[in-house]
Enzyme design. Structure first.
Site: not given
Length: 222
Positions: A8, A31, A33, A35, A64, A66, A135, A173
């Site tokens: 990540s 990976h 993220d 957000m 990913h 979020m 998660m 994760d």
């Protein structure tokens, strides 16, 4: 179903992302993220940054999301060239329609569940996705410790996938490290997101290989 290590970049240096993607070139995916400070209490990077990362990354990008309203925003990440786009079950209005749209656009479709979200309501939809992300910490921040109570959920998910004869990856994760990865792999996960464990290591590339070796040592991974 092979073991995949997806470091990540949440733990990378955001001023040197291209350099830090090069550091993990021996991993399977990077990976990323995304957000939005609404679905989770943190704000990271958005579509324009991911578009550039896709262009410079030596390995495929696993996003990913979020975020709230992934039905509207997730397809853009597939269009930008992300190899895998994962959205949250808790945020999607029409998860099957969204998963089909992501696949149509050429990405693998992933469905993510927060630690307290049960997997059971989604077991009948497994054929519509390519990956289930369980998660193993509350989403939003890196460096948290692994939640042991998620292991039975990983087991139930893998059992349902096997029973249905599907090729659905199970990703974890949160809190993945040398001390936890064997138990997680034994529960049936095959895709491992590690942030601080990889980027906090003196030699990230060697740490990736150590994690891969440990995950491959469990019976489930073969």
């Amino acid at each position: 179903m092979g073991v995949l290590i997806n470091p990540s970049i949440l733990s990378a240096d955001f001023a040197n992302l291209e350099r830090d993607l090069g550091v993990i070139a021996n991993a399977d995916y990077a990976h990323v993220d995304v957000m939005d400070n609404h679905f989770v209490p943190n704000l990271t990077i958005g579509l324009s940054v991911v578009e550039r990362l896709v262009q410079v990354c030596p390995i495929p990008i696993d996003t990913h999301l979020m975020i709230e309203n992934p039905d509207r925003w997730a397809p853009g990440f597939a269009e930008a060239g992300a190899a895998s786009v994962t959205f949250h079950a808790e945020a999607a209005q029409a998860p099957v329609r969204l998963a089909r749209e992501l696949r149509r656009l050429g990405a693998r479709a992933g469905l993510a569940l927060k630690p307290a979200t049960p997997v059971e309501p989604f077991l009948d939809l497994l054929s519509e996705i390519d990956m289930l992300l369980v998660m193993t910490v509350e989403p939003g921040f890196g460096g948290q410790s692994f939640i042991e109570g998620t292991l039975p959920k990983i087991r139930r998910a893998r059992a349902a996938i096997s029973e249905a004869g599907l090729d659905v990856w199970v990703q974890v994760d949160g809190g993945v490290s040398r001390t936890t990865i064997e138990r997680i792999a034994d529960a049936g996960a095959n895709v491992f997101v590690a942030g601080s464990a990889v980027y906090g290591a003196d030699n990230p590339a060697a740490e990736i290989e150590s994690l891969r070796t440990l995950a491959n040592a469990t019976p489930h991974s073969h």
